[in-house]
Design an enzyme around this catalytic site. Structure first.
Site, mmCIF file in Angstrom:
data_model
loop_
_atom_site.group_PDB
_atom_site.id
_atom_site.type_symbol
_atom_site.label_atom_id
_atom_site.label_comp_id
_atom_site.label_asym_id
_atom_site.label_seq_id
_atom_site.Cartn_x
_atom_site.Cartn_y
_atom_site.Cartn_z
ATOM 1 N N CYS A 1 20.138 30.683 26.648
ATOM 2 C CA CYS A 1 18.922 31.371 26.439
ATOM 3 C C CYS A 1 17.915 30.789 27.365
ATOM 4 O O CYS A 1 17.980 29.719 27.914
ATOM 5 C CB CYS A 1 18.344 31.003 24.844
ATOM 6 S SG CYS A 1 19.720 31.644 23.967
ATOM 7 N N HIS B 1 61.752 38.164 56.550
ATOM 8 C CA HIS B 1 61.807 39.402 57.167
ATOM 9 C C HIS B 1 60.726 39.620 58.377
ATOM 10 O O HIS B 1 60.286 40.833 58.686
ATOM 11 C CB HIS B 1 61.438 40.618 56.074
ATOM 12 C CG HIS B 1 62.278 40.737 54.852
ATOM 13 N ND1 HIS B 1 63.572 41.260 55.138
ATOM 14 C CD2 HIS B 1 62.443 40.482 53.803
ATOM 15 C CE1 HIS B 1 64.363 40.943 54.285
ATOM 16 N NE2 HIS B 1 63.575 40.565 53.116
ATOM 17 N N TRP C 1 20.785 34.725 24.401
ATOM 18 C CA TRP C 1 22.266 35.027 24.797
ATOM 19 C C TRP C 1 22.713 34.812 23.271
ATOM 20 O O TRP C 1 22.944 33.691 22.754
ATOM 21 C CB TRP C 1 22.832 34.060 25.934
ATOM 22 C CG TRP C 1 24.172 34.493 25.884
ATOM 23 C CD1 TRP C 1 25.345 33.763 25.289
ATOM 24 C CD2 TRP C 1 24.866 35.095 26.917
ATOM 25 N NE1 TRP C 1 26.317 34.194 26.028
ATOM 26 C CE2 TRP C 1 26.375 35.288 26.995
ATOM 27 C CE3 TRP C 1 24.517 35.965 28.008
ATOM 28 C CZ2 TRP C 1 26.946 35.979 27.619
ATOM 29 C CZ3 TRP C 1 25.147 37.006 28.761
ATOM 30 C CH2 TRP C 1 26.394 36.879 28.391
ATOM 31 N N GLU D 1 36.698 34.692 54.714
ATOM 32 C CA GLU D 1 35.369 35.119 54.457
ATOM 33 C C GLU D 1 34.304 33.947 54.406
ATOM 34 O O GLU D 1 33.301 34.164 54.973
ATOM 35 C CB GLU D 1 35.067 35.988 53.148
ATOM 36 C CG GLU D 1 35.220 35.211 51.884
ATOM 37 C CD GLU D 1 34.598 36.088 50.711
ATOM 38 O OE1 GLU D 1 33.872 37.021 50.773
ATOM 39 O OE2 GLU D 1 35.273 35.998 49.586
ATOM 40 N N ARG E 1 20.011 33.564 34.657
ATOM 41 C CA ARG E 1 20.746 33.016 33.794
ATOM 42 C C ARG E 1 21.730 33.758 33.006
ATOM 43 O O ARG E 1 22.616 33.451 32.207
ATOM 44 C CB ARG E 1 20.004 32.026 32.739
ATOM 45 C CG ARG E 1 19.386 30.809 33.650
ATOM 46 C CD ARG E 1 18.052 30.337 32.837
ATOM 47 N NE ARG E 1 18.266 29.962 31.387
ATOM 48 C CZ ARG E 1 18.164 28.712 31.229
ATOM 49 N NH1 ARG E 1 17.851 27.968 32.406
ATOM 50 N NH2 ARG E 1 18.344 28.046 30.046
ATOM 51 N N GLU F 1 44.338 36.377 47.379
ATOM 52 C CA GLU F 1 42.981 35.787 46.912
ATOM 53 C C GLU F 1 42.522 34.608 47.543
ATOM 54 O O GLU F 1 41.387 34.652 48.447
ATOM 55 C CB GLU F 1 42.809 35.764 45.343
ATOM 56 C CG GLU F 1 41.468 35.153 45.079
ATOM 57 C CD GLU F 1 40.467 36.147 45.422
ATOM 58 O OE1 GLU F 1 40.428 37.122 46.002
ATOM 59 O OE2 GLU F 1 39.005 35.626 45.256
ATOM 60 N N ASN G 1 16.172 27.495 22.052
ATOM 61 C CA ASN G 1 17.326 27.420 22.558
ATOM 62 C C ASN G 1 18.243 26.605 21.940
ATOM 63 O O ASN G 1 17.511 25.552 21.366
ATOM 64 C CB ASN G 1 17.168 26.955 23.948
ATOM 65 C CG ASN G 1 16.841 27.681 25.120
ATOM 66 O OD1 ASN G 1 16.441 28.952 24.999
ATOM 67 N ND2 ASN G 1 16.386 27.289 26.199
ATOM 68 N N GLY G 2 19.417 26.641 21.888
ATOM 69 C CA GLY G 2 20.417 25.622 21.346
ATOM 70 C C GLY G 2 21.005 26.251 19.984
ATOM 71 O O GLY G 2 20.777 27.424 19.686
ATOM 72 N N LYS H 1 39.547 33.985 50.333
ATOM 73 C CA LYS H 1 38.119 33.151 50.217
ATOM 74 C C LYS H 1 38.210 32.358 51.674
ATOM 75 O O LYS H 1 37.171 32.559 52.383
ATOM 76 C CB LYS H 1 38.739 32.264 49.121
ATOM 77 C CG LYS H 1 38.446 32.780 47.869
ATOM 78 C CD LYS H 1 37.116 32.980 47.249
ATOM 79 C CE LYS H 1 36.514 34.373 47.601
ATOM 80 N NZ LYS H 1 36.763 35.403 46.495
ATOM 81 N N LYS I 1 26.616 40.392 49.172
ATOM 82 C CA LYS I 1 27.035 40.196 47.832
ATOM 83 C C LYS I 1 27.694 41.563 47.241
ATOM 84 O O LYS I 1 28.693 41.588 46.703
ATOM 85 C CB LYS I 1 25.892 39.536 46.907
ATOM 86 C CG LYS I 1 26.428 39.325 45.656
ATOM 87 C CD LYS I 1 27.635 38.222 45.655
ATOM 88 C CE LYS I 1 28.219 38.155 44.204
ATOM 89 N NZ LYS I 1 29.643 37.343 44.327
HETATM 90 C C1 F6R Z 1 35.111 38.365 48.011
HETATM 91 C C2 F6R Z 1 34.088 39.328 47.528
HETATM 92 C C3 F6R Z 1 34.391 40.713 47.986
HETATM 93 C C4 F6R Z 1 34.295 41.519 46.418
HETATM 94 C C5 F6R Z 1 34.337 43.198 46.661
HETATM 95 C C6 F6R Z 1 34.038 43.945 45.155
HETATM 96 O O1 F6R Z 1 34.665 36.924 47.806
HETATM 97 O O2 F6R Z 1 33.162 39.021 46.939
HETATM 98 O O3 F6R Z 1 35.803 40.831 48.319
HETATM 99 O O4 F6R Z 1 35.273 41.120 45.585
HETATM 100 O O5 F6R Z 1 33.284 43.419 47.653
HETATM 101 O O6 F6R Z 1 33.080 43.709 44.863
HETATM 102 P P1 F6R Z 1 32.800 43.825 43.312
HETATM 103 O O7 F6R Z 1 33.514 43.230 42.372
HETATM 104 O O8 F6R Z 1 31.184 43.613 43.137
HETATM 105 O O9 F6R Z 1 32.996 45.429 43.279
#
Ligand code: F6R
Ligand code: UD1
Length: 725
Positions: A2, A617, A88, A601, A33, A594, A115-116, A598, A720
């Site tokens: 919250c 192979h 929340w 990127e 948040r 994965e 909050n809390g 990470k 993002k």
């Molecule tokens: C990797 C990353 C991207 C997203 C991808 C899908 O760290 O952030 O590969 O996973 O662009 O994004 P969303 O999940 O927002 O559809």
């Protein structure tokens, strides 16, 4: 989580419209948040009346709610205190009556944002109900508002006209649990009480003129010092509010008789308690000694205050701050040995992003370390660990239709695609529905056939990824039933899908997806568990998985302790490497992919996730003593095969880093006789092991990047939310 926000202006004329906008803007800044409902309380048109507006959903919904009621925006206030809240849900689902501010009665004599959690709220509710109070919400907070009113009324009946802070002390005596709270009351116009115990609360101070002092001294019950300077307050400056003066009448009336209950937690009240010292520190005088027009911004988080002022005072646990007529009085119930006698007004040097990052250097690091909490939030209120059952509110009505499907297609991009791969096997095992996993762009490129009886599951953190959205529209056009697994509430994918599950991981700001991955993984496992809850043959397996899930947050915490060792590894073994292979099979193939994504990127190092069975192979040709290899060697049914793949590597003088279970003798022996390094993680159910195994990889990618001086939260060429094809 919250969020609290409050705004008080004194000798600074503000229209109601401006006050509303400040409160709403404060809430908007707490938005990161995560929350599910919002509300504000301000002065009404009638003297000493209160207007409360609240709404479920985002701040924009609250704005619409306020606009619909047409409050007169141009009424002006020289002094005013407004309070606001983002909630929340904990006690009671997000519906309007459960939103804060919570009221003591229909007119809102006392209104509270909190909050809390008040742990003794049931006891209080029963007591107050017995005294004739009726409750409209399911919240613990409503008890606090009613407690204020009850104690106020009973003291008035006994001839005690209490000061607002005295009344607050009486209320706090009855509360158990944690709180950060603000209270305003029609009985104490233009005043606000702010108090905390276990939940952060700070007060931003903004004044045109330079303040004479940069601290506020704390007031204790036995304070009997005389004012050091003549009072400049409501009583003398002619701009008085209708604030009640304290009359220390008969014995103060409390809810319980603590003495009778044998409770030694009595408030020590000295006879001269209310003969308080008004020092300059509390009065916010300007350097020339004149009353200072001043604004106070109260918040649970500096992010919503920094826009207005960098001067802030952080309240400590059990501080009771009383704001009125441009003054802050900080009261404590008792004087503790060694306790600070002042609260300093600090100048925040931090920028907004830094505040939001807390003690971490980057959002990515913060989000990696948030995973014990975020994974718990994904399961909160959905899994009943005692009865081994799962209830996904957003899917319940659709389960029969999904169970009838002949196939299920999971569609996503990047990390979200990997969470589908990681859970595909357990999904098929539990649901007995064939599952295919598709990269959204490839699925569209192929114009893959989709039928009316298909179930298409779209997994996305942002809920806005263009490729995933296009695939969703494509499936909708073909009449398939669409299910979203989304983090961002209100995002396009969340809105357009027929049904779905919010993963409730909280906002993810770092470009590299970390906590969303583990929460998507858990959400998908929960969907599989829901789909199989009618299958007797799966009872045992489902029970094991749920008990495994219960331990995951704590186990993630354990894995996070590897950070020191991983940091060293990145500084030495992995330093200046150009390429890295990750080996995994079965459940751990997704971890390898994965992990490799990470590392690519964030650290810009080439890395590749390889299915361990495919090594012979072709990929084996790359292996020599220099190529760094990370292998997933945790225990499951494929363990012997993984051991054999890793032996193929060591036979070619490779010395892999093996992610393995704690005290696994197989790896202990190998590590003792070769240059192999192990990163030990706790063991869990096979299909959940990937939740723990991915954490070291998140940390490795983070530290590889930080060591190279890369801005981890903004890796080059990446955004993002990828809203273009
Ligand atoms: C990797 C990353 C991207 C997203 C991808 C899908 O760290 O952030 O590969 O996973 O662009 O994004 P969303 O999940 O927002 O559809
Ligand atoms: C909901 C509330 C949650 C509250 C709980 C208490 C919301 C957003 N969630 O959670 O705050 O604590 O009730 O009962 O108000 N949906 C989609 N597509 C998606 C994701 C979700 O259509 O991609 C739909 C769901 O079908 C559902 C709604 O959105 O109708 C909310 O989903 P979710 O938050 O997962 O539901 P609950 O867990 O029940």
């Amino acid at each position: 989580m919250c969020g609290i926000f409050g705004y008080c202006n004194y000798l600074v004329e503000k229209s109601r419209g401006e006050i509303i906008d400040t409160l709403v803007d404060g809430l908007q800044r707490l938005e990161y948040r995560g929350y599910d409902s919002t509300g504000i309380a301000i002065d009404g048109d009638e003297p000493d009346s209160t207007l409360v507006y609240k709404q479920i959903g985002k701040v924009s919904a609250l704005k619409e709610e306020i606009a619909e009621h047409h409050p007169k925006r141009d009424v002006t206030f020289v002094s005013h205190c407004g309070i606001a809240h983002t909630r929340w849900a904990t006690h009671g689902e997000p519906k309007q009556v459960n939103c804060h501010p919570q009221k003591s009665d229909p007119t809102g004599e006392f209104v509270i944002v909190h909050n809390g959690i008040i742990t003794n709220f049931r006891e209080l509710k029963t007591l107050l109900s017995n005294k004739g109070y009726s409750f409209e919400s399911d919240t613990d907070t409503e008890c606090i508002a009613k407690l204020f009113k009850h104690l106020y009324d009973t003291n008035i009946q006994n001839g005690n006209e209490l000061d607002f802070h005295e009344l607050t002390k009486l209320v706090l005596l009855e509360l158990e649990g944690s709180y950060g709270l603000l209270c305003r009351s029609s009985h104490y116009p233009d005043e606000v009480m702010a108090t905390r115990k276990g939940s952060p609360l700070l007060i931003g101070v903004k004044s045109e003129k330079k303040l004479k002092v940069d601290f506020v001294d704390v007031e204790f019950p036995d304070d009997n010092a005389q004012p050091e300077t003549p009072l400049v307050s409501e009583r003398s400056n002619g701009l008085a509010s209708s604030r009640n003066l304290t009359v220390n009448g008969g014995r103060k009336v409390r809810l319980f008789d603590h003495e009778d209950r044998g409770n030694s937690n009595l408030l020590p009240i000295a006879a001269n308690e209310f003969n308080l010292r008004h020092s300059q520190s509390r009065a916010f005088l300007s350097e020339d000694g004149t009353p200072n027009p001043v604004e106070f911004f109260l918040s649970s988080d500096a992010s919503s205050v920094i826009k207005h002022t960098k001067k802030v005072l952080f309240l400590e646990d059990n501080d009771i701050a009383h704001i009125y007529d441009g003054e802050i009085h900080i009261h404590r119930s008792r004087r503790e040995v060694g306790a600070s006698m002042t609260r300093s007004i600090q100048t925040l040097e931090m920028e907004l992003a830094q505040i939001m990052k807390g003690p971490y250097k980057h959002f990515m690091q913060k989000e990696i370390f948030e995973q014990p909490e975020s994974t718990l939030n994904t399961m909160r209120g959905r899994i009943d660990f005692e009865n081994n059952s799962v209830m996904l509110g957003g899917l319940q009505a659709w389960l029969p239709a999904i169970r009838r499907a002949r196939r299920l297609i999971m569609i996503a991009c990047g990390t979200s695609y990997h969470s589908c791969l990681a859970t595909r096997a357990i999904f098929e095992e539990l649901s007995e529905i064939p599952v295919s996993v598709e990269l959204a762009s490839d699925f569209l490129d192929r114009k893959s056939p989709v039928f009316r009886d298909d179930i298409c599951v779209f997994v996305s953190q942002s809920g806005e990824t263009a490729d995933t959205m296009l695939a969703l529209n494509y499936c909708l056009e073909r009449g398939a039933l669409t299910v979203g697994i989304v983090n961002s509430v209100g995002s396009s994918i969340s809105r357009i899908t027929h049904c779905g599950v919010h993963i409730n991981a909280g906002p993810e700001i770092g470009v590299a997806s970390t906590k969303a991955y583990t929460s998507q993984y858990i959400a998908l496992v929960m969907v599989a568990l829901s789909l199989s809850d009618d299958r007797v043959s799966k009872i045992e397996r489902r029970g094991d998985i749920m008990q495994g899930l219960k331990k995951i947050p704590q186990q993630i915490k354990e894995v996070l302790q590897l950070e020191g060792k991983i940091k060293q590894l990145c500084e030495k073994d992995l330093k200046d490497q150009k390429s890295l292979l990750l080996l995994g099979r079965g459940y751990q193939f997704a971890s390898a992919l994965e992990g490799a994504l990470k590392i690519k990127e964030i650290s810009y190092m080439h890395s590749e996730g390889v299915l361990a069975g495919e090594l012979k192979h072709g990929v084996l040709a790359l292996v020599d003593e220099d190529l760094p290899i990370i292998a997933f060697g945790t225990r499951d049914s494929l363990f012997p095969k993984v051991v054999s793949s890793i032996e193929q590597v060591t036979a070619r003088k490779g010395h892999p880093i093996v992610i393995c279970n704690k005290n696994d003798e197989v790896w202990e022996k190998k590590a003792a006789t070769t240059k192999m390094v192990t990163l030990e993680v706790p063991q869990t159910v096979d299909c959940l092991q990937g939740l723990l195994n991915i954490i070291p990889l998140q940390l490795i990618s983070y530290w590889l990047a930080v060591n190279k001086g890369i801005d981890v939260d903004f890796p080059r060429n990446l955004a993002k939310s990828v809203t273009v094809e």
